[in-house]
Design a protein around this motif. Structure first.
Motif, PDB file in Angstrom:
ATOM      1  N   ALA A  79       0.833  -1.201   0.000  1.00  0.00           N
ATOM      2  CA  ALA A  79       0.000   0.000   0.000  1.00  0.00           C
ATOM      3  C   ALA A  79       0.869   1.253   0.000  1.00  0.00           C
ATOM      4  O   ALA A  79       0.599   2.218  -0.728  1.00  0.00           O
ATOM      5  CB  ALA A  79      -0.929  -0.003   1.207  1.00  0.00           C
ATOM      6  N   ILE A  80       1.935   1.257   0.805  1.00  0.00           N
ATOM      7  CA  ILE A  80       2.844   2.404   0.838  1.00  0.00           C
ATOM      8  C   ILE A  80       3.499   2.599  -0.523  1.00  0.00           C
ATOM      9  O   ILE A  80       3.590   3.724  -1.030  1.00  0.00           O
ATOM     10  CB  ILE A  80       3.902   2.223   1.941  1.00  0.00           C
ATOM     11  CG1 ILE A  80       3.242   2.322   3.315  1.00  0.00           C
ATOM     12  CG2 ILE A  80       5.016   3.260   1.806  1.00  0.00           C
ATOM     13  CD1 ILE A  80       4.163   2.007   4.476  1.00  0.00           C
ATOM     14  N   ARG A  81       3.933   1.532  -1.117  1.00  0.00           N
ATOM     15  CA  ARG A  81       4.570   1.623  -2.442  1.00  0.00           C
ATOM     16  C   ARG A  81       3.599   2.182  -3.472  1.00  0.00           C
ATOM     17  O   ARG A  81       3.939   3.088  -4.246  1.00  0.00           O
ATOM     18  CB  ARG A  81       5.045   0.227  -2.873  1.00  0.00           C
ATOM     19  CG  ARG A  81       5.747   0.195  -4.223  1.00  0.00           C
ATOM     20  CD  ARG A  81       6.107  -1.227  -4.599  1.00  0.00           C
ATOM     21  NE  ARG A  81       4.922  -2.075  -4.681  1.00  0.00           N
ATOM     22  CZ  ARG A  81       4.960  -3.375  -4.915  1.00  0.00           C
ATOM     23  NH1 ARG A  81       6.106  -3.997  -5.066  1.00  0.00           N
ATOM     24  NH2 ARG A  81       3.836  -4.075  -4.990  1.00  0.00           N
ATOM     25  N   SER A  82       2.353   1.690  -3.485  1.00  0.00           N
ATOM     26  CA  SER A  82       1.360   2.151  -4.461  1.00  0.00           C
ATOM     27  C   SER A  82       1.008   3.614  -4.246  1.00  0.00           C
ATOM     28  O   SER A  82       0.912   4.396  -5.201  1.00  0.00           O
ATOM     29  CB  SER A  82       0.102   1.292  -4.367  1.00  0.00           C
ATOM     30  OG  SER A  82       0.373  -0.056  -4.681  1.00  0.00           O
ATOM     31  N   TYR A  83       0.793   3.995  -2.986  1.00  0.00           N
ATOM     32  CA  TYR A  83       0.438   5.379  -2.684  1.00  0.00           C
ATOM     33  C   TYR A  83       1.561   6.339  -3.051  1.00  0.00           C
ATOM     34  O   TYR A  83       1.313   7.419  -3.598  1.00  0.00           O
ATOM     35  CB  TYR A  83       0.105   5.534  -1.202  1.00  0.00           C
ATOM     36  CG  TYR A  83      -1.357   5.371  -0.869  1.00  0.00           C
ATOM     37  CD1 TYR A  83      -2.330   6.110  -1.526  1.00  0.00           C
ATOM     38  CD2 TYR A  83      -1.770   4.484   0.128  1.00  0.00           C
ATOM     39  CE1 TYR A  83      -3.671   5.982  -1.212  1.00  0.00           C
ATOM     40  CE2 TYR A  83      -3.114   4.349   0.453  1.00  0.00           C
ATOM     41  CZ  TYR A  83      -4.061   5.097  -0.217  1.00  0.00           C
ATOM     42  OH  TYR A  83      -5.385   4.960   0.090  1.00  0.00           O
TER      43      TYR A  83
END
Length: 316
Positions: A79-83
């Protein structure tokens, strides 16, 4: 130029929204989303259990972009990578502020809550180099009270229906929060004798044992990911930990649980595993790969050393 409650703020403006009714939720989110669109800011909402409710309450022709929330919230590090990729794209396109409404899926409040609470804390650092204003919605009717206490510790502010945005008196700095030991609850399969116990295994021996025990228990993709994670954890224990190193493995009907324990003190970086290695000068690539590869990861620091528990398959 920042607008609304985030006007004049530098970096990430992170708020929790606690609601006990649909009306209470909409009283906060609709003005937030409408205000973002009126200001010409990228304005996004995650498609989840309240997506249709929010969409139907918005005035016609308000260009809120609804994203697929399930894909975003598969794993915290993912999620951090995508955001970060999403936010960087909007900033590159000229955005001076980005507004996002998010809500964790119901599964996050079960077995995997420990790493989602760590996610909510870590993003205060991970997104702070972007002009982001986000609201994270939490339903008081379904979120356990003890988890709401953790929400207050991981969100610097609260957004209220009356338009106020007070600071959270319980907020804890991410470095302090993430440095606390919060081992997850033992998996029920760990009540049984382990199927595998290896003392001082090398990565190859660990992979072979996992492959023999886990084949047919989890999907081939989950098994491949687990093999990568186990190899990384064993290597980390050998290079950065202390003797003795031990691996244990249990199998259930729908999951495989592996623990690796060494006599060391664990990683010094509280963000290890959650943030991409390229963002951290201190390294941590191995643990980040592990968090990308497993369906649940917990850590435990005790007088006996440091342990990682990896789950492949269904963590619930």
């Amino acid at each position: 130029m920042r607008t609304g409650a985030a006007a004049g703020h530098e970096g990430y403006f992170h708020e929790a929204v606690y609601y006990s009714s649909d009306e209470e939720l909409l009283a906060v989110l609709v003005p937030f989303l409408v205000g973002g669109c009126a200001a010409g800011e990228p304005t996004l909402a995650l498609g989840g259990r309240n997506a249709d409710l929010v969409r139907s309450a918005l005035p016609a022709r308000v260009p809120v972009d609804f994203l697929a929330g399930g894909a975003v919230y598969a794993r915290p590090s993912g999620a951090i990578r995508s955001y970060r990729r999403l936010l960087a794209d909007h900033v590159a396109a000229g955005a001076h502020q980005i507004r996002i409404v998010g809500e964790l899926p119901p599964t996050a409040f079960g077995t995997t809550w420990d790493w989602w609470s760590r996610y909510e804390s870590a993003i205060n650092h991970a997104y702070d180099d972007f002009p982001l204003w986000s609201m994270c919605a939490y339903d008081r009717r379904t979120t356990p009270p003890e988890k709401l206490l953790e929400v207050a510790r991981t969100h610097p502010r609260t957004a209220h229906p009356d338009g106020s945005h007070p600071l959270s008196t319980a907020y804890t700095d991410p470095v302090s929060y993430l440095s606390e030991s919060r081992p997850g609850s033992a998996d029920p399969v760990q009540a049984m004798p382990p199927a595998v116990v290896l003392a001082a295994p090398g990565p190859a021996a660990a992979r072979a044992a996992v492959c023999a025990a886990a084949t047919g228990v989890v999907t081939p993709d989950d098994l491949d990911d687990l093999l990568v994670a186990v190899s990384e954890v064993i290597t980390n224990a050998m290079v950065h930990g202390r003797d003795p190193v031990e691996m244990r493995l249990w199998t259930g009907t729908d999951r495989v649980v592996v623990t690796v324990r060494d006599g060391g003190a664990g990683p010094k970086d509280p963000f290890a595993g959650l943030l991409p290695a390229t963002d951290r000068a201190t390294g941590g690539r191995g643990l980040w790969i592990v968090h990308q590869s497993c369906n649940h990861v917990t850590t435990e620091l005790s007088p006996d050393g440091f342990a990682l528990r990896l789950t492949a398959g269904n963590p619930d």
